[in-house]
Design a protein around this motif. Structure first.
Motif: not given
Length: 291
Positions: A10-17, A246-255, A268-271, A282-287
């Motif tokens: 998981c790579t995210a555009a926002c800070p994450a553990v 409508n479907i929108l791809p997220l940066s979190a997890g999409s790599h 937090s979102i746990w993947l 991940l922080p909830s803002q990842a959504a």
């Protein structure tokens, strides 16, 4: 179910553990206090699912210092193919093939109930309230209700089947559920299932996904995760579904190569990443962060 094409990080555009390692073929994680609990289907991987009677699966505790401890269940029966778990009071309740097991954090089994009917493969479990759990039956495309204290299993909305039913998230008036689909087609879908049938049917809210497995409601936003993205966004692994479908791809997890489970704990979102044997918080803002 988890077919040979199931493919994670998981790579995210926002800070994450930072991403943390897990035992091989971990299906889901559950944070409790400072620890993280995990269920794994074991060394056989997806080839063992459905068919294996061997107790290759396991329940694990990961501590902040990096220690991984396997928790042995007190009844000595072990786990075969555990795919989902939920916290219920001071217990962890696990779905494992055709069984549901309630255990204390140290492995002391409270109860173990089996549903000995053809085609049963219990897949995900969520808490409706302190007395009732919901379970998805992947094998028959149906929901079940389970009494928290005794493990008594009853049909729930069994007239609203969802073929390939995988994981689900409970909302106030109904259930968001995802279907698995075929390995070579864009035929997974997100469904809305009302709590009361009243002659209604499960409604497809969005389709065209490839091997969806997880769904969660993050601050009112529906987020789905899978292994082959969407026919419009084949490289996306985590996607947001708008109210209009409508479907929108997220940066979190999409790599990543795919997401087997998602949990939102209010902040937090746990993947869980099945093939990479890892998870990320991940922080909830990842959504909200589009790819």
């Amino acid at each position: 179910m988890k077919a040979h094409s199931l493919l994670i990080a998981c790579t995210a555009a926002c800070p994450a553990v930072a991403e943390q390692k897990l035992p091989p073929f971990t299906e889901a994680v559950l944070p409790i206090g400072n620890d993280v609990y995990a269920v794994s289907i074991g060394p056989g991987g997806p080839d063992e699912e459905f068919g294996s009677d061997a107790t290759n699966g396991g329940l694990y505790k990961l501590t902040p210092d990096g220690t991984t401890e396997e928790i042995k269940l007190s009844d000595g029966q072990g786990l075969r193919n555990p795919t989902g778990m939920v916290r219920s009071s001071n217990q962890i309740v696990i779905v494992d093939g055709n069984e549901i097991i309630s255990t204390a954090l140290d492995g002391t089994v409270n109860w173990r109930q089996a549903l000995d009917e053809d085609g049963v493969f219990l897949y995900d479990i969520e808490a409706l309230d302190e007395n009732t759990l919901f379970v998805s039956d992947f094998g028959r495309g149906a929901f079940l209700s389970v009494a928290t204290q005794t493990g008594q299993i009853q049909p729930y909305l069994n007239d609203l089947p969802v073929s390939g039913l995988a994981r689900f998230a409970i909302a106030e008036t109904g259930i968001y559920a995802v279907s698995w689909g075929s390995d070579d087609a864009w035929d997974s879908a997100l469904y809305w299932v009302p709590h009361s049938s009243n002659g209604d049917n499960a409604v497809s809210l969005a389709d065209g996904f490839g091997n969806l497995e997880s769904v969660e409601i993050v601050n009112g936003t529906v987020v789905v995760g899978g292994y082959r993205g969407h026919e419009k966004y084949p490289n996306a692994r985590l996607m947001r579904v708008e109210t209009d479908g409508n479907i929108l791809p997220l940066s979190a997890g999409s790599h990543s190569r795919g997401i087997s489970d998602m949990l939102f704990d209010g902040s937090s979102i746990w993947l869980t990443y099945f093939y990479d044997a890892s998870y990320a918080e991940l922080p909830s803002q990842a959504a909200q962060n589009l790819d």
